[in-house]
Write a protein that holds these residues in place. Structure first.
Motif, mmCIF file in Angstrom:
data_model
loop_
_atom_site.group_PDB
_atom_site.id
_atom_site.type_symbol
_atom_site.label_atom_id
_atom_site.label_comp_id
_atom_site.label_asym_id
_atom_site.label_seq_id
_atom_site.Cartn_x
_atom_site.Cartn_y
_atom_site.Cartn_z
ATOM 1 N N ASP A 135 36.545 38.503 42.113
ATOM 2 C CA ASP A 135 35.459 38.215 41.178
ATOM 3 C C ASP A 135 35.316 36.715 41.030
ATOM 4 O OD1 ASP A 135 33.377 38.688 39.361
ATOM 5 O OD2 ASP A 135 34.516 40.167 38.237
ATOM 6 N N TYR A 136 34.227 36.302 40.388
ATOM 7 C CA TYR A 136 33.882 34.885 40.244
ATOM 8 C C TYR A 136 33.274 34.712 38.866
ATOM 9 C CZ TYR A 136 31.642 30.424 41.694
ATOM 10 O OH TYR A 136 31.245 29.114 41.832
ATOM 11 N N LEU A 137 33.948 33.968 38.004
ATOM 12 C CA LEU A 137 33.446 33.705 36.661
ATOM 13 C C LEU A 137 33.205 32.209 36.499
ATOM 14 C CD1 LEU A 137 35.837 35.963 34.530
ATOM 15 C CD2 LEU A 137 33.471 36.456 35.177
ATOM 16 N N VAL A 138 32.087 31.867 35.861
ATOM 17 C CA VAL A 138 31.739 30.476 35.620
ATOM 18 C C VAL A 138 32.242 30.080 34.236
ATOM 19 C CG1 VAL A 138 29.860 28.802 35.445
ATOM 20 C CG2 VAL A 138 29.710 30.680 37.097
ATOM 21 N N LYS A 139 33.030 29.013 34.196
ATOM 22 C CA LYS A 139 33.568 28.528 32.922
ATOM 23 C C LYS A 139 32.429 28.242 31.951
ATOM 24 C CE LYS A 139 37.590 26.302 35.001
ATOM 25 N NZ LYS A 139 38.255 25.004 35.248
ATOM 26 N N GLY A 140 32.644 28.642 30.710
ATOM 27 C CA GLY A 140 31.633 28.427 29.680
ATOM 28 C C GLY A 140 30.559 29.498 29.642
ATOM 29 N N GLN A 141 30.604 30.421 30.598
ATOM 30 C CA GLN A 141 29.577 31.464 30.662
ATOM 31 C C GLN A 141 30.169 32.868 30.559
ATOM 32 O OE1 GLN A 141 26.875 30.998 33.943
ATOM 33 N NE2 GLN A 141 26.664 28.806 33.602
ATOM 34 N N PHE A 142 31.398 32.983 30.051
ATOM 35 C CA PHE A 142 31.983 34.305 29.862
ATOM 36 C C PHE A 142 32.788 34.301 28.567
ATOM 37 C CE2 PHE A 142 35.135 31.940 32.269
ATOM 38 C CZ PHE A 142 36.339 32.265 31.665
ATOM 39 N N ASP A 143 32.975 35.489 28.025
ATOM 40 C CA ASP A 143 33.775 35.643 26.815
ATOM 41 C C ASP A 143 35.031 36.447 27.148
ATOM 42 O OD1 ASP A 143 32.906 38.248 27.119
ATOM 43 O OD2 ASP A 143 31.735 38.298 25.273
#
Length: 179
Positions: A112-120
């Motif tokens: 998976d790929y999560l963008v910092k500041g855009q997930f909780d």
């Protein structure tokens, strides 16, 4: 998945920023990734080399991996971690909101790929849990592929053996007919 069926997850966060690591730790607790465990669910490494060494001595269930580290940058980071820890799911956490980079990270072996500041915390918990499930499915798929390949090779050997036996029978039959 109900909370009672969840198990504690050990996570290695390879992240050079202390603030981001603190947020990851808090989100992991809020996502209840530490259910049923008295120990901290998230271990911290500030460089790729430190992360690989930590993971080899205490194999995590999953890795949260920044793509911008002091000793590694970009997709090479994912590839190096994948090589060092085959079978351990990797979730990329990065400041780069780039769909092409996300796709490339997945192709390189990230789950998976999560963008910092855009997930909780819910998104982090879901990403880790889904990565674990996908990792387990990937492992089962590889095991099934190996079984199929072994079966195919065994069948090939049997065909060669049976063909040889049939040729020998044919020769013997021709010989006995000529007599």
């Amino acid at each position: 998945m109900s909370e009672t069926s969840r198990q504690a997850v050990s996570i290695l966060a390879v992240e050079d920023d202390p603030g981001d690591f603190g947020l990851i730790k808090a989100y992991a607790r809020l996502a209840k990734l530490d259910i049923g465990s008295n120990k901290e669910p998230v271990a911290w490494a500030k460089t790729l080399a430190e992360g690989i060494a930590t993971a080899k001595s205490n194999k995590p269930d999953a890795v949260l991996l920044d793509l911008s580290l002091p000793d590694s940058d970009g997709l090479a980071t994912v590839q190096a971690m994948r090589t060092a820890l085959p079978g351990v799911p990797i979730v990329v956490l990065t400041g780069f909101d780039d769909n092409a980079l996300a796709d490339a990270a997945l192709q390189a072996g990230a789950q998976d790929y999560l963008v910092k500041g855009q997930f909780d915390h819910d998104a982090l918990g879901r990403a880790v849990r889904h990565a674990l499930v996908r990792g387990a499915l990937e492992l089962r798929l590889k095991e099934s592929e190996k079984i199929l390949l072994d079966s195919r090779n065994h069948l090939k050997e049997q065909v060669v053996k049976m063909t040889s036996q049939l040729k020998e029978l044919r020769t013997n039959l021709k010989t006995s007919i000529r007599r």
